[in-house]
Design a protein around this motif. Structure first.
Motif, PDB file in Angstrom:
ATOM      1  N   ALA A 143       1.706  -3.795 -12.387  1.00  0.00           N
ATOM      2  CA  ALA A 143       0.876  -2.648 -12.186  1.00  0.00           C
ATOM      3  C   ALA A 143       1.629  -2.016 -10.846  1.00  0.00           C
ATOM      4  N   TYR A 144       1.343  -0.809 -10.687  1.00  0.00           N
ATOM      5  CA  TYR A 144       1.446   0.038  -9.568  1.00  0.00           C
ATOM      6  C   TYR A 144       2.898   0.066  -9.133  1.00  0.00           C
ATOM      7  N   LEU A 145       3.776   0.357 -10.047  1.00  0.00           N
ATOM      8  CA  LEU A 145       5.242   0.077  -9.854  1.00  0.00           C
ATOM      9  C   LEU A 145       5.943   1.325  -9.305  1.00  0.00           C
ATOM     10  N   THR A 146       6.453   1.612  -8.310  1.00  0.00           N
ATOM     11  CA  THR A 146       7.395   2.812  -8.060  1.00  0.00           C
ATOM     12  C   THR A 146       8.294   2.960  -9.058  1.00  0.00           C
ATOM     13  N   PHE A 147       8.351   4.071  -9.833  1.00  0.00           N
ATOM     14  CA  PHE A 147       9.440   4.207 -10.972  1.00  0.00           C
ATOM     15  C   PHE A 147       9.166   3.482 -11.989  1.00  0.00           C
TER      16      PHE A 147
ATOM     17  N   SER B  66      -3.192  -9.666  -9.175  1.00  0.00           N
ATOM     18  CA  SER B  66      -2.425 -10.118  -8.302  1.00  0.00           C
ATOM     19  C   SER B  66      -1.449  -9.368  -7.253  1.00  0.00           C
ATOM     20  N   GLY B  67      -1.897  -9.132  -5.993  1.00  0.00           N
ATOM     21  CA  GLY B  67      -1.572  -8.130  -5.103  1.00  0.00           C
ATOM     22  C   GLY B  67      -0.669  -8.642  -4.044  1.00  0.00           C
ATOM     23  N   SER B  68      -1.462  -8.819  -3.031  1.00  0.00           N
ATOM     24  CA  SER B  68      -0.641  -9.256  -1.696  1.00  0.00           C
ATOM     25  C   SER B  68      -0.539 -10.811  -1.700  1.00  0.00           C
ATOM     26  N   ASP B  69      -1.278 -11.568  -2.672  1.00  0.00           N
ATOM     27  CA  ASP B  69      -0.903 -12.898  -3.169  1.00  0.00           C
ATOM     28  C   ASP B  69      -0.300 -13.063  -4.066  1.00  0.00           C
TER      29      ASP B  69
ATOM     30  N   PRO C 170       7.068   8.808  -9.062  1.00  0.00           N
ATOM     31  CA  PRO C 170       6.397   8.466 -10.292  1.00  0.00           C
ATOM     32  C   PRO C 170       5.986   6.940 -10.192  1.00  0.00           C
ATOM     33  N   PHE C 171       4.681   6.635 -10.539  1.00  0.00           N
ATOM     34  CA  PHE C 171       4.201   5.418 -10.240  1.00  0.00           C
ATOM     35  C   PHE C 171       3.229   4.776 -11.446  1.00  0.00           C
ATOM     36  N   GLY C 172       3.496   3.384 -11.814  1.00  0.00           N
ATOM     37  CA  GLY C 172       2.738   3.175 -12.832  1.00  0.00           C
ATOM     38  C   GLY C 172       2.907   1.924 -13.278  1.00  0.00           C
TER      39      GLY C 172
ATOM     40  N   ALA D 220      12.905  -0.304 -11.078  1.00  0.00           N
ATOM     41  CA  ALA D 220      11.442  -0.655 -10.645  1.00  0.00           C
ATOM     42  C   ALA D 220      11.538  -2.207 -10.208  1.00  0.00           C
ATOM     43  N   LEU D 221      10.970  -2.434  -9.131  1.00  0.00           N
ATOM     44  CA  LEU D 221      10.874  -3.933  -8.882  1.00  0.00           C
ATOM     45  C   LEU D 221       9.212  -4.036  -9.242  1.00  0.00           C
ATOM     46  N   ALA D 222       9.245  -5.249  -9.955  1.00  0.00           N
ATOM     47  CA  ALA D 222       7.900  -5.309 -10.651  1.00  0.00           C
ATOM     48  C   ALA D 222       7.392  -6.608 -10.311  1.00  0.00           C
ATOM     49  N   MET D 223       6.470  -6.673  -9.135  1.00  0.00           N
ATOM     50  CA  MET D 223       5.781  -8.038  -8.712  1.00  0.00           C
ATOM     51  C   MET D 223       4.358  -7.793  -9.006  1.00  0.00           C
ATOM     52  N   THR D 224       3.775  -6.918  -8.456  1.00  0.00           N
ATOM     53  CA  THR D 224       2.294  -6.740  -8.433  1.00  0.00           C
ATOM     54  C   THR D 224       1.677  -6.691  -9.978  1.00  0.00           C
ATOM     55  N   GLU D 225       0.613  -7.077 -10.140  1.00  0.00           N
ATOM     56  CA  GLU D 225      -0.125  -7.251 -11.263  1.00  0.00           C
ATOM     57  C   GLU D 225      -1.448  -6.954 -11.110  1.00  0.00           C
TER      58      GLU D 225
ATOM     59  N   THR E 200      11.454  10.545  -0.311  1.00  0.00           N
ATOM     60  CA  THR E 200      11.979   9.555   0.553  1.00  0.00           C
ATOM     61  C   THR E 200      11.470   8.135   0.217  1.00  0.00           C
ATOM     62  N   PHE E 201      10.104   8.119  -0.013  1.00  0.00           N
ATOM     63  CA  PHE E 201       9.715   6.782  -0.374  1.00  0.00           C
ATOM     64  C   PHE E 201      10.198   6.435  -1.539  1.00  0.00           C
ATOM     65  N   ALA E 202      10.590   6.951  -2.558  1.00  0.00           N
ATOM     66  CA  ALA E 202      11.200   6.676  -3.841  1.00  0.00           C
ATOM     67  C   ALA E 202      12.682   6.147  -3.407  1.00  0.00           C
TER      68      ALA E 202
ATOM     69  N   GLY F  51      -1.878  10.542  -2.131  1.00  0.00           N
ATOM     70  CA  GLY F  51      -0.510  10.661  -1.212  1.00  0.00           C
ATOM     71  C   GLY F  51       0.691  10.328  -2.207  1.00  0.00           C
ATOM     72  N   MET F  52       1.782  10.647  -1.516  1.00  0.00           N
ATOM     73  CA  MET F  52       3.024  10.231  -2.190  1.00  0.00           C
ATOM     74  C   MET F  52       3.066  10.592  -3.828  1.00  0.00           C
ATOM     75  N   ARG F  53       2.472  11.878  -4.062  1.00  0.00           N
ATOM     76  CA  ARG F  53       2.138  11.761  -5.556  1.00  0.00           C
ATOM     77  C   ARG F  53       3.468  12.463  -6.192  1.00  0.00           C
TER      78      ARG F  53
HETATM   79  C1  LIG Z   1       2.608   3.632  -3.241  1.00  0.00           C
HETATM   80  C2  LIG Z   1       2.714   2.354  -3.540  1.00  0.00           C
HETATM   81  C3  LIG Z   1       3.879   1.883  -4.371  1.00  0.00           C
HETATM   82  C4  LIG Z   1       4.030   0.603  -4.880  1.00  0.00           C
HETATM   83  N1  LIG Z   1       5.162   0.444  -5.370  1.00  0.00           N
HETATM   84  C5  LIG Z   1       5.077  -1.180  -5.761  1.00  0.00           C
HETATM   85  C6  LIG Z   1       6.344  -1.667  -6.602  1.00  0.00           C
HETATM   86  O1  LIG Z   1       7.412  -0.920  -6.638  1.00  0.00           O
HETATM   87  N2  LIG Z   1       6.258  -2.862  -7.161  1.00  0.00           N
HETATM   88  C7  LIG Z   1       5.217  -3.647  -6.769  1.00  0.00           C
HETATM   89  O2  LIG Z   1       5.509  -4.827  -7.558  1.00  0.00           O
HETATM   90  N3  LIG Z   1       4.099  -3.213  -6.318  1.00  0.00           N
HETATM   91  C8  LIG Z   1       4.132  -2.178  -5.901  1.00  0.00           C
HETATM   92  N4  LIG Z   1       2.806  -1.656  -5.005  1.00  0.00           N
HETATM   93  C9  LIG Z   1       1.691  -2.568  -5.154  1.00  0.00           C
HETATM   94  C10 LIG Z   1       1.691  -3.139  -3.772  1.00  0.00           C
HETATM   95  O3  LIG Z   1       2.649  -4.065  -3.673  1.00  0.00           O
HETATM   96  C11 LIG Z   1       0.339  -3.790  -3.809  1.00  0.00           C
HETATM   97  O4  LIG Z   1      -0.858  -2.758  -3.649  1.00  0.00           O
HETATM   98  C12 LIG Z   1       0.006  -4.661  -2.640  1.00  0.00           C
HETATM   99  O5  LIG Z   1       0.700  -5.922  -2.742  1.00  0.00           O
HETATM  100  C13 LIG Z   1      -1.514  -5.211  -2.450  1.00  0.00           C
HETATM  101  O6  LIG Z   1      -2.051  -5.703  -3.472  1.00  0.00           O
HETATM  102  P1  LIG Z   1      -3.421  -4.930  -3.868  1.00  0.00           P
HETATM  103  O7  LIG Z   1      -3.393  -3.427  -4.011  1.00  0.00           O
HETATM  104  O8  LIG Z   1      -3.814  -5.812  -5.158  1.00  0.00           O
HETATM  105  O9  LIG Z   1      -4.152  -5.118  -2.738  1.00  0.00           O
HETATM  106  P2  LIG Z   1      -5.019  -6.649  -2.392  1.00  0.00           P
HETATM  107  O10 LIG Z   1      -3.912  -7.690  -2.309  1.00  0.00           O
HETATM  108  O11 LIG Z   1      -6.177  -6.893  -3.341  1.00  0.00           O
HETATM  109  O12 LIG Z   1      -5.561  -6.541  -1.309  1.00  0.00           O
HETATM  110  C14 LIG Z   1      -6.763  -5.545  -0.657  1.00  0.00           C
HETATM  111  C15 LIG Z   1      -7.029  -5.342   0.781  1.00  0.00           C
HETATM  112  O13 LIG Z   1      -7.362  -6.963   1.193  1.00  0.00           O
HETATM  113  C16 LIG Z   1      -6.610  -7.118   2.235  1.00  0.00           C
HETATM  114  N5  LIG Z   1      -5.996  -8.478   2.122  1.00  0.00           N
HETATM  115  C17 LIG Z   1      -5.526  -9.172   1.066  1.00  0.00           C
HETATM  116  N6  LIG Z   1      -5.130 -10.559   1.120  1.00  0.00           N
HETATM  117  C18 LIG Z   1      -5.749 -10.725   2.476  1.00  0.00           C
HETATM  118  C19 LIG Z   1      -5.815 -11.826   3.400  1.00  0.00           C
HETATM  119  N7  LIG Z   1      -5.453 -13.086   2.932  1.00  0.00           N
HETATM  120  N8  LIG Z   1      -6.549 -11.905   4.496  1.00  0.00           N
HETATM  121  C20 LIG Z   1      -6.928 -10.518   5.120  1.00  0.00           C
HETATM  122  N9  LIG Z   1      -6.889  -9.522   4.158  1.00  0.00           N
HETATM  123  C21 LIG Z   1      -6.266  -9.372   3.074  1.00  0.00           C
HETATM  124  C22 LIG Z   1      -5.283  -6.297   2.168  1.00  0.00           C
HETATM  125  O14 LIG Z   1      -4.671  -5.967   3.522  1.00  0.00           O
HETATM  126  C23 LIG Z   1      -6.066  -5.062   1.581  1.00  0.00           C
HETATM  127  O15 LIG Z   1      -6.823  -4.119   2.467  1.00  0.00           O
HETATM  128  C24 LIG Z   1       2.771  -0.419  -4.814  1.00  0.00           C
HETATM  129  C25 LIG Z   1       1.386   0.133  -4.023  1.00  0.00           C
HETATM  130  C26 LIG Z   1       1.671   1.463  -3.540  1.00  0.00           C
HETATM  131  C27 LIG Z   1       0.437   1.729  -2.850  1.00  0.00           C
END
Ligand SMILES: Cc1cc2nc3c(=O)[nH]c(=O)nc-3n(C[C@H](O)[C@H](O)[C@H](O)COP(=O)(O)OP(=O)(O)OC[C@H]3O[C@@H](n4cnc5c(N)ncnc54)[C@H](O)[C@@H]3O)c2cc1C
Length: 205
Positions: free
Chosen positions: A133-137, A107-110, A186-188, A99-104, A61-63, A181-183
């Protein structure tokens, strides 16, 4: 199927994915003129909620939600007719994965801090380099909707989206990564090494 075993072995339920496609799940939010069901967000949400309630395979369902909400919505909203015609039919009938590829790795949340580049070449094409990195599919994707900067000096304003077929030279899909979780999803990772894409690989402006 044996879900406990599938979870243990990180097996994706391809037959169930195809069954969901046959039942029109992947088409839910896609406009009718693009071959979809034209459902609104609330209908889509309630359908997925019902599916999640009855289906023990939360990786499936997540996929489904991931492909529907990320790549398919982007294709419906921003793609040209040619881009949509090329990719949507296979995605909607469950025979292709996107696959949507944003994360590196750095570079995650930012997300605007991404470092992938798409260097514009003289003939209008782009040379893409980067590691997503961490890309669904990611490991099984046929299409990768990836984000890269055409102008690193412009910060977030330099970032564009590209539709990259994963069979192009220089695209390396990684192994399926282990996760908690959600094993069953496919994710990579996907790496891009001097991948040259034509001008019409760019999505939107
Ligand atoms: C199951 C799964 C599927 C995914 N699928 C995809 C995909 O299809 N495509 C893709 O591009 N990415 C995917 N991702 C990656 C996901 O988008 C990133 O994991 C996410 O953006 C967070 O980045 P990070 O893991 O580097 O954590 P970080 O950004 O390093 O965050 C680590 C921790 O710090 C906290 N944090 C970060 N910034 C702040 C802030 N400014 N203030 C306070 N707290 C903060 C966060 O809440 C978190 O708890 C997937 C991840 C998972 C787990």
């Amino acid at each position: 199927h044996d879900l406990v075993r599938a979870d243990h072995e990180s097996q994706f339920a391809l037959d169930d994915w195809r069954r969901c496609a046959e039942r029109g799940i992947l088409r839910l939010m896609v406009p009718v003129e693009f071959g979809g069901q034209g459902a609104d967000l609330a209908t889509t949400m309630l359908t997925l909620e019902g599916l999640g309630h009855g289906c023990g395979d939360n990786g499936l369902t997540f996929a489904l939600a991931s492909q529907m909400m990320s790549t398919q919505v982007a294709l419906c909203r921003f793609a040209t007719d040619e881009q949509r015609t090329r990719w949507l039919p296979d995605l909607l009938d469950g025979t292709a994965f996107a696959a949507l590829a944003m994360t590196e790795p750095g570079s995650g949340s930012d997300a605007f801090s991404l470092s992938a580049t798409a260097e514009p070449l003289d003939d209008g094409s782009y040379r893409i380099n980067g590691h997503k990195a961490y890309l669904t599919f990611g490991p099984v994707s046929d299409l990768c909707l990836m984000f890269a900067s055409t102008r690193p000096d412009a910060g977030s304003w330099g970032i564009s989206a590209f539709l990259v077929p994963t069979d192009l030279p220089g695209v390396e899909r990684g192994e399926v990564r282990e996760k908690m979780g959600m094993r069953t999803t496919p994710f990579g990772d996907i790496e891009f090494h001097d991948v040259v894409v034509p001008p019409d690989a760019r999505l939107g402006r």
